[in-house]
Design an enzyme around this catalytic site. Structure first.
Site, PDB file in Angstrom:
ATOM      1  N   SER A  71       6.226  27.123  26.946  1.00 34.94           N
ATOM      2  CA  SER A  71       7.396  27.965  27.210  1.00 34.94           C
ATOM      3  C   SER A  71       7.045  29.001  28.264  1.00 34.94           C
ATOM      4  O   SER A  71       5.876  29.217  28.582  1.00 34.94           O
ATOM      5  CB  SER A  71       7.835  28.669  25.929  1.00 34.94           C
ATOM      6  OG  SER A  71       6.913  29.703  25.615  1.00 34.94           O
ATOM      7  N   LYS A  72       8.079  29.636  28.781  1.00 35.44           N
ATOM      8  CA  LYS A  72       7.873  30.667  29.786  1.00 35.44           C
ATOM      9  C   LYS A  72       7.037  31.803  29.197  1.00 35.44           C
ATOM     10  O   LYS A  72       6.240  32.420  29.885  1.00 35.44           O
ATOM     11  CB  LYS A  72       9.229  31.173  30.267  1.00 35.44           C
ATOM     12  CG  LYS A  72       9.127  32.383  31.161  1.00 35.44           C
ATOM     13  CD  LYS A  72      10.232  32.451  32.163  1.00 35.44           C
ATOM     14  CE  LYS A  72      10.405  33.832  32.756  1.00 35.44           C
ATOM     15  NZ  LYS A  72       9.295  34.762  32.646  1.00 35.44           N
ATOM     16  N   ARG A  73       7.226  32.048  27.905  1.00 32.73           N
ATOM     17  CA  ARG A  73       6.475  33.127  27.264  1.00 32.73           C
ATOM     18  C   ARG A  73       4.969  32.873  27.296  1.00 32.73           C
ATOM     19  O   ARG A  73       4.183  33.815  27.402  1.00 32.73           O
ATOM     20  CB  ARG A  73       6.965  33.350  25.830  1.00 32.73           C
ATOM     21  CG  ARG A  73       7.508  34.767  25.674  1.00 32.73           C
ATOM     22  CD  ARG A  73       8.034  35.042  24.285  1.00 32.73           C
ATOM     23  NE  ARG A  73       9.150  34.176  23.946  1.00 32.73           N
ATOM     24  CZ  ARG A  73       9.350  33.662  22.728  1.00 32.73           C
ATOM     25  NH1 ARG A  73       8.492  33.908  21.760  1.00 32.73           N
ATOM     26  NH2 ARG A  73      10.400  32.908  22.485  1.00 32.73           N
ATOM     27  N   ASP A 132       3.839  34.058  30.606  1.00 35.11           N
ATOM     28  CA  ASP A 132       3.807  35.522  30.687  1.00 35.11           C
ATOM     29  C   ASP A 132       2.606  36.079  29.930  1.00 35.11           C
ATOM     30  O   ASP A 132       1.933  36.995  30.394  1.00 35.11           O
ATOM     31  CB  ASP A 132       5.098  36.112  30.100  1.00 35.11           C
ATOM     32  CG  ASP A 132       6.319  35.746  30.944  1.00 35.11           C
ATOM     33  OD1 ASP A 132       6.113  35.341  32.111  1.00 35.11           O
ATOM     34  OD2 ASP A 132       7.451  35.843  30.440  1.00 35.11           O
TER      35      ASP A 132
END
Ligand code: GLU
Length: 505
Positions: A262-264, A267
């Site tokens: 996921s994008k998380r 990050d």
């Protein structure tokens, strides 16, 4: 049956930045198209107007331009099977929806969201299908007069696919083999909504794949659950003969732990999940991209190619042409591919090593200039050739190389403590005199003379070189000392020694 020309498509919905998993899907389609001398089509699936994000389409096109993956036809590329943007194909879909209605393979339903909600509360695991459709408000249960009245009143409706129960649906998947599913678990999916006069993803996708003569549908595993419905739709239209073959690619998994990437994760662990930097037009949030982070497109492609496929050998570095000839869709793994972003960094490093110093210097030169240094391309190339094996990204070069261009103004405290001895100032002054006498200031010219002097004076070579390094570089690291002094030249070398002696004494 006559061999059909291979045609594949990449069909993103413009709902935001293109996820790196989408890039992998497009890459596999590209490789498949090229190795079969077929066509690679770019279609925009924008029938869900609620999720449309301005700029997304342009972003996707720019991403593939950067990566060097070329489409043969599609949005912005032309072709004779367009338009390739689904929002421009309303009339086409309407025709096919009507055809299903006429054939009794679809029906009109008027159930309001509230009615559907109350059915869901009433019946556990409610599904709109053969078991329940006769309890609902649709063209199968209403009279002709009731229907006409509702439509005349402008009541909103949807068109649902009439899925016959008890049919074994086969999905002939190039990666997963023969996947079988009973039609009973497929619900009467909405194919069309009167509210926006647009078909849903499922109908538009099938109609377009058929009209655009797509032979192979290569897409992410998340679409596997839709495949039985798609097969049933092809059958309903009588298009079994030209139904594309499917290949559902393995999921991309988190770098660590369970679940899909996921994008998380990006990050949290500090890696991009998008090909290019993305500025979210709604939130203003900026997300990093592979391009802006300093990755080479070849490295990204090489990295992605091996996420779900491998050639069965030890080889890891492939050009796009090699991938085209070696890639084998049937050898893709069924299980998820772990997104080892560190491996992506490793690939970039390998591509730096393989690129010529001249090429890297072209990229490094603007950084040098931005730091206020005027240097010839030749000298920048020289520095690059000494230092490029130490970095993963071109942008890391400046911090490592600035001393070649700018004399140190400070000396690293720890290194001074450790390397600058009581007699270092004296020894360095002596070294300056020795160097001054050398006419041939190349590595070969300096080295034997300095070594002979160290020997003759009985100094410890390590001590001399450490102090010399500190004087020229300001820290305790860097390439070979004579490489540095030869690059700096006699005048600059002597100046730096003199300054160090003065400051460190
Ligand atoms: N529009 C879908 C997507 O966004 C396409 C899925 C497919 O390839 O059928 O991925």
């Amino acid at each position: 049956m006559e061999e059909r020309r291979v045609r594949v498509r990449f069909a993103p919905s413009p709902t935001g930045a293109l996820h790196i998993g989408g890039v992998r899907t497009a890459l596999y389609n590209y490789l498949f198209a090229r190795q079969h001398k077929g066509d690679f089509v770019f279609r925009i699936e924008d029938t869900d107007s609620n999720r449309f994000v301005p700029g997304a389409e342009e972003y996707i096109i720019e991403s593939f331009r950067w990566l060097g993956l070329q489409f043969d036809e599609g949005v912005s590329f032309g072709g004779d099977k367009g338009p390739y943007r689904q929002s421009e194909r309303r009339e086409i879909y309407k025709k096919y929806v009507d055809r299903l209605l006429e054939d009794g393979k679809a029906y009109i339903a008027f159930d309001t969201p509230e009615e559907l909600e109350s059915k869901r509360n009433e019946i556990q695991n409610f599904q709109y299908d053969a078991r329940t459709r006769m309890q609902m408000r649709n063209s199968l249960t209403l009279t002709k007069e009731e229907m006409e009245a509702l439509i005349a009143d402008g009541t909103q409706y949807v068109v649902r696919f009439r899925v016959e129960p008890g049919i074994e649906v086969h999905i002939d998947d190039l990666i997963r083999g023969d996947v079988r599913i009973m039609s009973d678990i497929v619900d009467d999916k909405v194919l069309y909504k009167s509210s926006d006069e647009l078909p849903t993803y499922h109908l538009a996708n099938i109609v377009d794949d058929h009209l655009m003569e797509i032979t192979h549908v290569i897409r992410g595993e998340e679409w596997l659950p839709s495949a039985p419905l798609h097969v049933l739709l092809y059958k309903a239209f009588g298009w079994e003969e030209t139904m594309p073959r499917f290949a559902h690619l393995p999921l991309l998994l988190k770098p660590e732990g369970k679940g899909k990437l996921s994008k998380r994760d990006g990050d949290r662990l500090g890696f991009p999940v998008f090909p290019l930097e993305w500025h979210d037009p709604k939130t203003g949030e900026v997300s990093s991209g592979y391009r802006e982070s300093g990755y080479f497109p070849e490295a990204v492609i090489n990295f992605l190619a091996l996420l779900g496929w491998n050639p069965g050998t030890e080889q890891e570095l492939f050009s796009l042409d090699e991938l085209v000839s070696l890639f084998d869709i049937t050898k893709c793994s069924k299980s998820g591919a772990r997104y080892d972003f560190q491996k992506g960094i490793w690939f970039n490093h390998e591509y730096i090593l393989r690129k010529s110093s001249e090429e890297i210097a072209q990229l490094f030169a603007p950084i040098v200039a931005n730091n206020g240094v005027e240097e010839s391309m030749e000298r920048i190339t020289k520095v690059v050739s000494m230092m490029k094996d130490r970095v993963n990204f071109v942008k890391e070069l400046w911090d490592l190389c600035s001393f070649f261009f700018i004399a140190p103004t400070e000396y690293d405290e720890k290194t001074v403590k450790k390397r600058w001895k009581a007699d270092s100032a004296l020894v360095m002054s002596e070294l300056a005199t020795v160097l001054e006498g050398i006419d041939d200031f190349t590595v070969e010219g300096q080295e034997p003379v300095v070594l002979a002097w160290v020997e003759e004076r009985g100094y410890k070579l390590g001590d001399v070189m450490n102090a010399f390094r500190l004087a020229l570089v300001g820290i305790g690291k860097g390439p070979g000392m004579f490489d540095i002094s030869a690059f700096l030249g006699k005048e600059e070398t002597l100046k730096r020694i003199e300054r160090a002696v003065e400051i460190l004494k």
